[in-house]
Design an enzyme around this catalytic site. Sequence first.
Site, PDB file in Angstrom:
ATOM      1  NE  ARG A  62      18.872 -14.363  -0.842  1.00  0.00           N
ATOM      2  CZ  ARG A  62      19.698 -14.747  -2.056  1.00  0.00           C
ATOM      3  NH1 ARG A  62      20.989 -14.724  -1.900  1.00  0.00           N
ATOM      4  NH2 ARG A  62      19.286 -15.544  -2.960  1.00  0.00           N
ATOM      5  CE1 TYR A 116       7.643   4.048  13.584  1.00  0.00           C
ATOM      6  CE2 TYR A 116       7.488   2.568  11.537  1.00  0.00           C
ATOM      7  CZ  TYR A 116       8.132   3.311  12.751  1.00  0.00           C
ATOM      8  OH  TYR A 116       9.570   3.069  13.037  1.00  0.00           O
ATOM      9  CG  ASP A 188       2.952  -1.709  13.185  1.00  0.00           C
ATOM     10  OD1 ASP A 188       3.225  -2.391  14.052  1.00  0.00           O
ATOM     11  OD2 ASP A 188       3.656  -0.917  13.181  1.00  0.00           O
ATOM     12  CE  LYS A 213       9.640   0.539  18.362  1.00  0.00           C
ATOM     13  NZ  LYS A 213       9.940   0.072  16.925  1.00  0.00           N
TER      14      LYS A 213
END
Length: 402
Positions: A62, A116, A188, A213
């Site tokens: 993890r 967003y 962002d 993206k």
Amino acid sequence: MTRGKPVAGSGTRLVGAGRSGDFADRVVNPPVWRASTHLYPDCAALREGPKSNEDGRFFYGRRGAPTQWALAEALTELEPGAAGTVLYPSGLAAIVAALLTVVKNGDVLLVADNAYDPTRNTAMDLLKRGGVECRFFDPLDHAAYEAAFCERTRAVMLENPGSLTMEVCDIPALARIARANGAVSLIDNTWATSLGFAALEHGCDIAITALTKHVGGHSDLMMGAASAGERWYRRLRQTAQQLGHVVSPDDAALALRGLRTMGLRLERTAATALRIAEWLQARDEVLAVLCPMLPGTPGHEVWRRDFTGGCGLLSFVLKDRGDAARCRLIDSLGLFGIGYSWGGFESLALPFDVPPVRKVMAWPRPEWGVGEALGIRLSIGLEDAGDLIADLDRAFAAMNEG
């Protein structure tokens, strides 16, 4: 002979970033380490593990392994001022985890009104249930923004340019006001990435990117990242570990592969987008083109001052057309897919309506002098610009014939 690393341009840095592990002298790319269990030679080493579980040290799956560490290291190298980067299973996961790192019950969070939509939903629902008060602000109105701070304001969530409507705000000024009021500024920064906008150098404390993206670039992975200086990086990492966030090594390898060509793809899509924006601006059916790279548009001068690059994401607004006409245009496109996301190699088109989600900012912008306007967002891919323009021309003709 020792091989040094001279100061280099963005393309050279993209090629070499994250290649400092033991693998780098033997293979170009790090191996894909699929491992949930990391082994220790003895009990003493096992007990020592939790004391030194930094990235780059084996502990448990993890916490990552060389494939994820290489990607995080590369992103840190590409973000001026960053001490480290934390990886998340999606861009939204990065936003949510970063916000959970900086606010708690009783705090006030300021959110730019052009952020967003999932960011807005997180602030109004998940964080509200946790006792955090969300207040929206117009990032173009500095006086109202400064007046929105109170003694409980702990953080500001920014986005530049704004989602869908592409307003460019003065990030250094907004971050400076936040810091003067004792608040953390998060941004962002997916549109430009660290190559086009050095968020930390412009005053932000935490820079968030949806690697889905431009970094991935091929529409085949979901991932996010948050980079920060020493203080906030440590806290981001702790929150991510407590939330159990981990990305798969296979996806990390895909992101690393996409990262190497990201600069070229950004240059190509930005150039094509600007050419399309200029073409759209001359169309009688178009009320406004929302593209900060386009000279003469609102925010362009701030974009020129602060940004070193752009991308292929832009929007435009139809003049005196209803939703049926807008759908005819989009449905008539042959080279543009219809779908969410952006930043891949293929072009996409998406209708959008802003008024239902805006809380503070006027839409459409008052200077347009209209009451209603319907938008279309375009994500420009790697197709030839002439072909995309011809496709749009045919779609406008189909819209006008309906």
